[in-house]
Design a protein around this motif. Structure first.
Motif, PDB file in Angstrom:
ATOM      1  N   LYS A 183     -14.033 -16.225  28.438  1.00 16.85           N
ATOM      2  CA  LYS A 183     -15.220 -15.760  27.711  1.00 16.85           C
ATOM      3  C   LYS A 183     -14.850 -14.958  26.474  1.00 16.85           C
ATOM      4  O   LYS A 183     -15.712 -14.571  25.699  1.00 16.85           O
ATOM      5  CB  LYS A 183     -16.103 -14.924  28.624  1.00 16.85           C
ATOM      6  CG  LYS A 183     -15.459 -13.632  29.110  1.00 16.85           C
ATOM      7  CD  LYS A 183     -16.444 -12.830  29.961  1.00 16.85           C
ATOM      8  CE  LYS A 183     -15.803 -11.527  30.450  1.00 16.85           C
ATOM      9  NZ  LYS A 183     -16.744 -10.730  31.248  1.00 16.85           N
TER      10      LYS A 183
ATOM     11  N   TYR B 235     -12.591 -10.877  21.296  1.00 15.12           N
ATOM     12  CA  TYR B 235     -13.999 -10.718  20.931  1.00 15.12           C
ATOM     13  C   TYR B 235     -14.862 -11.583  21.835  1.00 15.12           C
ATOM     14  O   TYR B 235     -14.404 -12.592  22.390  1.00 15.12           O
ATOM     15  CB  TYR B 235     -14.216 -11.123  19.473  1.00 15.12           C
ATOM     16  CG  TYR B 235     -13.373 -10.333  18.491  1.00 15.12           C
ATOM     17  CD1 TYR B 235     -13.892  -9.240  17.830  1.00 15.12           C
ATOM     18  CD2 TYR B 235     -12.045 -10.698  18.228  1.00 15.12           C
ATOM     19  CE1 TYR B 235     -13.119  -8.510  16.922  1.00 15.12           C
ATOM     20  CE2 TYR B 235     -11.266  -9.985  17.343  1.00 15.12           C
ATOM     21  CZ  TYR B 235     -11.812  -8.891  16.690  1.00 15.12           C
ATOM     22  OH  TYR B 235     -11.042  -8.175  15.802  1.00 15.12           O
ATOM     23  N   SER B 236     -16.132 -11.230  21.947  1.00 14.58           N
ATOM     24  CA  SER B 236     -17.060 -11.995  22.783  1.00 14.58           C
ATOM     25  C   SER B 236     -18.083 -12.726  21.914  1.00 14.58           C
ATOM     26  O   SER B 236     -18.276 -12.390  20.734  1.00 14.58           O
ATOM     27  CB  SER B 236     -17.797 -11.062  23.739  1.00 14.58           C
ATOM     28  OG  SER B 236     -18.673 -10.220  23.016  1.00 14.58           O
ATOM     29  N   ILE B 237     -18.745 -13.713  22.524  1.00 18.43           N
ATOM     30  CA  ILE B 237     -19.790 -14.462  21.811  1.00 18.43           C
ATOM     31  C   ILE B 237     -20.912 -13.532  21.365  1.00 18.43           C
ATOM     32  O   ILE B 237     -21.512 -13.719  20.295  1.00 18.43           O
ATOM     33  CB  ILE B 237     -20.349 -15.585  22.717  1.00 18.43           C
ATOM     34  CG1 ILE B 237     -19.305 -16.687  22.881  1.00 18.43           C
ATOM     35  CG2 ILE B 237     -21.637 -16.165  22.143  1.00 18.43           C
ATOM     36  CD1 ILE B 237     -19.748 -17.834  23.766  1.00 18.43           C
ATOM     37  N   GLU B 238     -21.196 -12.511  22.168  1.00 16.37           N
ATOM     38  CA  GLU B 238     -22.269 -11.574  21.832  1.00 16.37           C
ATOM     39  C   GLU B 238     -22.013 -10.845  20.505  1.00 16.37           C
ATOM     40  O   GLU B 238     -22.934 -10.321  19.884  1.00 16.37           O
ATOM     41  CB  GLU B 238     -22.444 -10.542  22.956  1.00 16.37           C
ATOM     42  CG  GLU B 238     -23.080 -11.079  24.226  1.00 16.37           C
ATOM     43  CD  GLU B 238     -22.113 -11.920  25.054  1.00 16.37           C
ATOM     44  OE1 GLU B 238     -20.882 -11.844  24.793  1.00 16.37           O
ATOM     45  OE2 GLU B 238     -22.571 -12.654  25.946  1.00 16.37           O
ATOM     46  N   GLN B 239     -20.762 -10.819  20.065  1.00 16.96           N
ATOM     47  CA  GLN B 239     -20.416 -10.125  18.824  1.00 16.96           C
ATOM     48  C   GLN B 239     -20.573 -11.004  17.579  1.00 16.96           C
ATOM     49  O   GLN B 239     -20.484 -10.513  16.458  1.00 16.96           O
ATOM     50  CB  GLN B 239     -18.977  -9.609  18.887  1.00 16.96           C
ATOM     51  CG  GLN B 239     -18.765  -8.476  19.868  1.00 16.96           C
ATOM     52  CD  GLN B 239     -17.327  -7.988  19.841  1.00 16.96           C
ATOM     53  OE1 GLN B 239     -16.427  -8.664  20.363  1.00 16.96           O
ATOM     54  NE2 GLN B 239     -17.107  -6.838  19.214  1.00 16.96           N
TER      55      GLN B 239
ATOM     56  N   SER C 173     -23.139 -12.497  16.200  1.00 17.59           N
ATOM     57  CA  SER C 173     -24.271 -12.195  15.317  1.00 17.59           C
ATOM     58  C   SER C 173     -24.016 -10.928  14.509  1.00 17.59           C
ATOM     59  O   SER C 173     -24.418 -10.824  13.341  1.00 17.59           O
ATOM     60  CB  SER C 173     -25.567 -12.059  16.123  1.00 17.59           C
ATOM     61  OG  SER C 173     -25.457 -11.023  17.076  1.00 17.59           O
ATOM     62  N   LYS C 174     -23.332  -9.946  15.126  1.00 12.58           N
ATOM     63  CA  LYS C 174     -23.029  -8.705  14.412  1.00 12.58           C
ATOM     64  C   LYS C 174     -22.087  -8.973  13.241  1.00 12.58           C
ATOM     65  O   LYS C 174     -22.260  -8.427  12.145  1.00 12.58           O
ATOM     66  CB  LYS C 174     -22.407  -7.689  15.366  1.00 12.58           C
ATOM     67  CG  LYS C 174     -22.129  -6.334  14.701  1.00 12.58           C
ATOM     68  CD  LYS C 174     -21.585  -5.320  15.696  1.00 12.58           C
ATOM     69  CE  LYS C 174     -21.335  -3.979  15.009  1.00 12.58           C
ATOM     70  NZ  LYS C 174     -20.819  -2.955  15.936  1.00 12.58           N
TER      71      LYS C 174
END
Length: 285
Positions: free
Chosen positions: A3, A44-48, A50-51
Protein backbone atom coordinates in the motif's frame (compact mmCIF):
# COMPACT_ATOMS: atom_id res chain seq x y z
CA UNK A 1 4.10 -2.95 2.19
CA UNK A 2 2.20 -2.92 -1.11
CA UNK A 3 0.00 0.00 0.00
CA UNK A 4 3.06 2.25 0.12
CA UNK A 5 4.93 3.89 -2.78
CA UNK A 6 8.67 4.48 -2.73
CA UNK A 7 10.05 7.94 -3.42
CA UNK A 8 11.12 6.74 -6.88
CA UNK A 9 7.62 5.48 -7.68
CA UNK A 10 6.13 8.71 -6.33
CA UNK A 11 8.49 10.67 -8.55
CA UNK A 12 7.43 8.81 -11.69
CA UNK A 13 3.70 8.87 -10.90
CA UNK A 14 3.59 12.63 -10.25
CA UNK A 15 6.25 13.80 -12.71
CA UNK A 16 8.26 15.42 -9.94
CA UNK A 17 11.95 14.86 -9.21
CA UNK A 18 13.22 12.80 -6.29
CA UNK A 19 15.35 15.77 -5.21
CA UNK A 20 12.24 17.96 -5.01
CA UNK A 21 10.35 15.38 -2.91
CA UNK A 22 13.31 15.15 -0.53
CA UNK A 23 13.39 18.95 -0.28
CA UNK A 24 9.65 19.09 0.45
CA UNK A 25 10.26 16.59 3.23
CA UNK A 26 13.12 18.65 4.69
CA UNK A 27 11.09 21.85 4.90
CA UNK A 28 8.01 20.07 6.21
CA UNK A 29 5.87 20.89 3.20
CA UNK A 30 5.11 17.33 2.08
CA UNK A 31 6.43 14.54 4.26
CA UNK A 32 6.29 10.80 3.56
CA UNK A 33 3.74 8.85 5.55
CA UNK A 34 6.36 6.32 6.62
CA UNK A 35 10.17 6.23 6.85
CA UNK A 36 11.99 2.93 7.33
CA UNK A 37 14.24 3.44 10.36
CA UNK A 38 16.85 0.95 9.14
CA UNK A 39 17.17 1.99 5.49
CA UNK A 40 15.84 5.55 5.89
CA UNK A 41 13.74 4.95 2.75
CA UNK A 42 10.73 7.21 2.34
CA UNK A 43 7.28 5.81 1.52
CA UNK A 44 4.03 7.51 0.54
CA UNK A 45 0.38 6.44 0.49
CA UNK A 46 -2.37 6.88 -2.10
CA UNK A 47 -4.17 9.18 0.35
CA UNK A 48 -1.30 11.66 -0.08
CA UNK A 49 -1.69 11.94 -3.84
CA UNK A 50 -4.31 14.69 -3.71
CA UNK A 51 -2.23 16.76 -1.27
CA UNK A 52 0.77 16.63 -3.60
CA UNK A 53 -1.51 17.67 -6.47
CA UNK A 54 -2.54 20.72 -4.45
CA UNK A 55 1.12 21.57 -3.77
CA UNK A 56 1.96 21.32 -7.47
CA UNK A 57 -1.10 23.37 -8.42
CA UNK A 58 -0.40 26.20 -5.99
CA UNK A 59 3.25 26.23 -7.06
CA UNK A 60 2.07 26.51 -10.68
CA UNK A 61 0.06 29.58 -9.64
CA UNK A 62 3.29 31.17 -8.48
CA UNK A 63 2.80 30.82 -4.72
CA UNK A 64 6.00 30.61 -2.60
CA UNK A 65 6.59 27.26 -0.87
CA UNK A 66 6.35 28.79 2.61
CA UNK A 67 2.96 30.25 1.77
CA UNK A 68 1.83 26.91 0.31
CA UNK A 69 2.78 25.20 3.58
CA UNK A 70 0.69 27.70 5.56
CA UNK A 71 -2.28 27.35 3.23
CA UNK A 72 -2.28 23.55 3.47
CA UNK A 73 -2.88 23.88 7.20
CA UNK A 74 -5.92 26.12 6.71
CA UNK A 75 -9.52 25.17 6.04
CA UNK A 76 -11.29 24.87 2.69
CA UNK A 77 -12.69 28.41 2.90
CA UNK A 78 -9.18 29.84 3.01
CA UNK A 79 -8.15 27.73 0.03
CA UNK A 80 -11.22 28.95 -1.86
CA UNK A 81 -10.37 32.55 -0.98
CA UNK A 82 -6.84 31.97 -2.24
CA UNK A 83 -8.09 30.52 -5.53
CA UNK A 84 -10.44 33.47 -6.05
CA UNK A 85 -7.55 35.88 -5.49
CA UNK A 86 -5.38 33.99 -7.96
CA UNK A 87 -8.19 33.99 -10.52
CA UNK A 88 -8.35 37.79 -10.20
CA UNK A 89 -4.60 38.00 -10.78
CA UNK A 90 -4.85 35.75 -13.85
CA UNK A 91 -7.80 37.75 -15.23
CA UNK A 92 -5.81 40.95 -14.79
CA UNK A 93 -2.82 39.42 -16.58
CA UNK A 94 -5.02 38.17 -19.42
CA UNK A 95 -6.46 41.68 -19.84
CA UNK A 96 -2.96 43.14 -19.89
CA UNK A 97 -1.74 40.60 -22.46
CA UNK A 98 -4.80 41.22 -24.65
CA UNK A 99 -4.05 44.95 -24.63
CA UNK A 100 -0.40 44.32 -25.46
CA UNK A 101 -1.50 42.02 -28.29
CA UNK A 102 -3.78 44.79 -29.56
CA UNK A 103 -0.87 47.26 -29.50
CA UNK A 104 1.39 44.87 -31.40
CA UNK A 105 -1.33 43.99 -33.94
CA UNK A 106 -1.93 47.70 -34.54
CA UNK A 107 1.79 48.19 -35.13
CA UNK A 108 1.85 45.19 -37.50
CA UNK A 109 -1.20 46.42 -39.44
CA UNK A 110 0.25 49.92 -39.67
CA UNK A 111 3.46 48.59 -41.21
CA UNK A 112 1.55 46.31 -43.60
CA UNK A 113 -0.62 49.24 -44.70
CA UNK A 114 2.43 51.45 -45.10
CA UNK A 115 4.10 48.96 -47.39
CA UNK A 116 1.10 49.09 -49.75
CA UNK A 117 0.49 52.85 -49.87
CA UNK A 118 0.08 54.40 -53.29
CA UNK A 119 -1.21 57.81 -52.23
CA UNK A 120 2.06 59.50 -51.24
CA UNK A 121 1.76 63.27 -51.66
CA UNK A 122 -2.02 63.12 -52.18
CA UNK A 123 -4.42 64.98 -49.88
CA UNK A 124 -7.41 63.07 -48.56
CA UNK A 125 -9.98 63.07 -45.79
CA UNK A 126 -10.64 60.27 -43.33
CA UNK A 127 -12.56 59.74 -40.12
CA UNK A 128 -10.45 58.66 -37.15
CA UNK A 129 -11.83 57.49 -33.76
CA UNK A 130 -10.63 59.06 -30.54
CA UNK A 131 -7.04 58.21 -29.65
CA UNK A 132 -5.11 58.25 -26.39
CA UNK A 133 -1.57 59.59 -26.65
CA UNK A 134 1.35 59.62 -24.26
CA UNK A 135 2.71 63.13 -24.68
CA UNK A 136 6.05 64.49 -23.48
CA UNK A 137 6.85 68.22 -23.40
CA UNK A 138 10.27 69.44 -24.51
CA UNK A 139 12.86 70.68 -22.02
CA UNK A 140 14.62 74.03 -22.33
CA UNK A 141 18.36 74.36 -22.83
CA UNK A 142 18.70 71.95 -25.74
CA UNK A 143 18.68 72.19 -29.53
CA UNK A 144 15.45 71.11 -31.23
CA UNK A 145 17.07 67.82 -32.29
CA UNK A 146 18.24 67.18 -28.72
CA UNK A 147 14.81 68.10 -27.32
CA UNK A 148 13.11 65.65 -29.68
CA UNK A 149 15.53 62.81 -28.93
CA UNK A 150 15.32 63.37 -25.16
CA UNK A 151 11.53 63.45 -25.36
CA UNK A 152 11.45 60.23 -27.39
CA UNK A 153 13.75 58.54 -24.86
CA UNK A 154 11.47 59.51 -21.96
CA UNK A 155 8.47 58.14 -23.86
CA UNK A 156 10.38 54.92 -24.55
CA UNK A 157 11.23 54.56 -20.84
CA UNK A 158 7.58 54.91 -19.81
CA UNK A 159 6.50 52.43 -22.48
CA UNK A 160 9.12 49.90 -21.41
CA UNK A 161 8.04 50.33 -17.78
CA UNK A 162 4.34 49.78 -18.50
CA UNK A 163 4.21 47.67 -21.66
CA UNK A 164 7.64 45.94 -21.44
CA UNK A 165 8.55 47.07 -24.94
CA UNK A 166 9.15 50.29 -26.88
CA UNK A 167 7.23 49.76 -30.09
CA UNK A 168 8.18 53.04 -31.77
CA UNK A 169 5.63 55.14 -33.59
CA UNK A 170 6.66 58.43 -31.95
CA UNK A 171 4.90 61.35 -33.61
CA UNK A 172 5.12 65.11 -33.32
CA UNK A 173 2.65 67.90 -32.54
CA UNK A 174 2.97 70.97 -34.77
CA UNK A 175 1.24 74.36 -34.73
CA UNK A 176 -0.08 75.33 -38.15
CA UNK A 177 0.28 79.04 -37.38
CA UNK A 178 3.93 78.60 -36.41
CA UNK A 179 4.63 76.70 -39.62
CA UNK A 180 3.10 79.57 -41.61
CA UNK A 181 4.90 82.33 -39.73
CA UNK A 182 8.31 80.63 -39.47
CA UNK A 183 8.17 78.80 -42.81
CA UNK A 184 9.52 75.68 -41.17
CA UNK A 185 8.27 72.84 -38.98
CA UNK A 186 8.57 73.52 -35.26
CA UNK A 187 7.50 70.69 -32.97
CA UNK A 188 5.58 71.47 -29.79
CA UNK A 189 6.12 68.03 -28.26
CA UNK A 190 6.44 64.34 -29.08
CA UNK A 191 3.82 61.68 -28.49
CA UNK A 192 2.91 58.08 -29.17
CA UNK A 193 -0.54 56.52 -29.55
CA UNK A 194 -1.20 54.09 -26.70
CA UNK A 195 -3.79 51.98 -24.89
CA UNK A 196 -4.60 53.96 -21.73
CA UNK A 197 -5.45 50.92 -19.60
CA UNK A 198 -1.89 49.59 -19.89
CA UNK A 199 -0.49 52.47 -17.85
CA UNK A 200 -0.33 53.03 -14.11
CA UNK A 201 -2.07 56.03 -12.49
CA UNK A 202 1.10 58.09 -12.24
CA UNK A 203 1.92 57.77 -15.95
CA UNK A 204 -1.71 58.35 -16.93
CA UNK A 205 -1.12 61.99 -15.99
CA UNK A 206 0.94 62.31 -19.17
CA UNK A 207 -1.81 60.78 -21.34
CA UNK A 208 -3.92 63.12 -23.47
CA UNK A 209 -6.61 62.58 -26.09
CA UNK A 210 -6.91 63.32 -29.79
CA UNK A 211 -10.68 63.69 -30.31
CA UNK A 212 -12.62 61.70 -32.85
CA UNK A 213 -13.48 63.44 -36.09
CA UNK A 214 -12.68 64.03 -39.75
CA UNK A 215 -9.05 64.75 -40.55
CA UNK A 216 -7.45 66.25 -43.64
CA UNK A 217 -4.31 64.21 -44.29
CA UNK A 218 -1.29 63.81 -46.49
CA UNK A 219 1.37 61.08 -46.54
CA UNK A 220 5.00 61.64 -47.40
CA UNK A 221 7.94 59.30 -47.89
CA UNK A 222 11.49 59.91 -46.78
CA UNK A 223 13.35 61.79 -44.07
CA UNK A 224 11.56 64.00 -41.57
CA UNK A 225 14.06 66.74 -42.45
CA UNK A 226 12.26 67.25 -45.75
CA UNK A 227 8.71 67.40 -44.37
CA UNK A 228 8.13 71.17 -44.57
CA UNK A 229 6.96 71.05 -48.19
CA UNK A 230 4.25 68.55 -47.26
CA UNK A 231 3.08 70.61 -44.31
CA UNK A 232 2.94 73.62 -46.63
CA UNK A 233 1.09 71.65 -49.31
CA UNK A 234 -1.54 70.59 -46.76
CA UNK A 235 -1.87 74.11 -45.31
CA UNK A 236 -2.18 75.68 -48.80
CA UNK A 237 -4.91 73.19 -49.69
CA UNK A 238 -6.86 73.86 -46.48
CA UNK A 239 -6.67 77.62 -47.04
CA UNK A 240 -7.60 77.30 -50.71
CA UNK A 241 -10.64 75.21 -49.83
CA UNK A 242 -11.40 77.47 -46.84
CA UNK A 243 -11.75 74.49 -44.56
CA UNK A 244 -12.03 75.39 -40.89
CA UNK A 245 -9.54 73.27 -38.99
CA UNK A 246 -7.91 73.16 -35.57
CA UNK A 247 -4.46 74.71 -35.26
CA UNK A 248 -2.58 71.60 -34.19
CA UNK A 249 -1.29 69.20 -36.81
CA UNK A 250 -0.33 65.63 -35.93
CA UNK A 251 2.63 64.00 -37.63
CA UNK A 252 2.08 60.23 -37.35
CA UNK A 253 4.77 57.70 -38.38
CA UNK A 254 3.58 54.72 -40.43
CA UNK A 255 6.92 53.20 -41.33
CA UNK A 256 9.23 54.53 -38.60
CA UNK A 257 12.97 54.16 -37.78
CA UNK A 258 12.25 51.01 -35.77
CA UNK A 259 10.80 49.42 -38.92
CA UNK A 260 13.53 50.37 -41.39
CA UNK A 261 17.14 51.57 -41.32
CA UNK A 262 16.69 53.35 -44.65
CA UNK A 263 15.46 56.95 -44.23
CA UNK A 264 14.19 56.92 -47.80
CA UNK A 265 11.70 54.19 -46.83
CA UNK A 266 10.15 56.11 -43.93
CA UNK A 267 6.44 56.87 -44.43
CA UNK A 268 4.68 59.50 -42.36
CA UNK A 269 1.18 60.95 -42.31
CA UNK A 270 0.26 64.52 -41.38
CA UNK A 271 -3.25 64.93 -39.96
CA UNK A 272 -5.26 68.02 -39.03
CA UNK A 273 -8.69 67.90 -37.41
CA UNK A 274 -11.62 69.60 -39.16
CA UNK A 275 -13.66 71.76 -36.82
CA UNK A 276 -16.96 70.02 -36.14
CA UNK A 277 -19.21 72.86 -37.23
CA UNK A 278 -17.59 72.81 -40.66
CA UNK A 279 -17.66 69.07 -41.37
CA UNK A 280 -20.91 69.15 -43.32
CA UNK A 281 -20.51 72.66 -44.77
CA UNK A 282 -17.43 72.22 -46.93
CA UNK A 283 -16.79 70.17 -49.98
CA UNK A 284 -13.80 68.09 -48.92
CA UNK A 285 -11.70 65.77 -51.00
Amino acid sequence: MSKYFSIGEMSKLHKISIQTLRYYDEIGLFKPIYVDKKSNYRYYSIEQFSKLDVVKYLKYLGMPLKEIKDKLEENNEEILKLLNNKIDVVDSKIKELELIKKVLNTKKETIETGLKVDDIGKIFKKHIPRRSILSMEYEDGFSIEEKMELSRRKIANILEENVSVFYGGVGGLVSMEKVKSNQKVIYENSFVTIERDLFNKENQKSIKTIPTGDFICIKYKGSYCENYKYFKQLIDYIEYKRIQVEDYMYEIPIIDPLSTNNKDELITEIQVLVKKREIDLRCLV
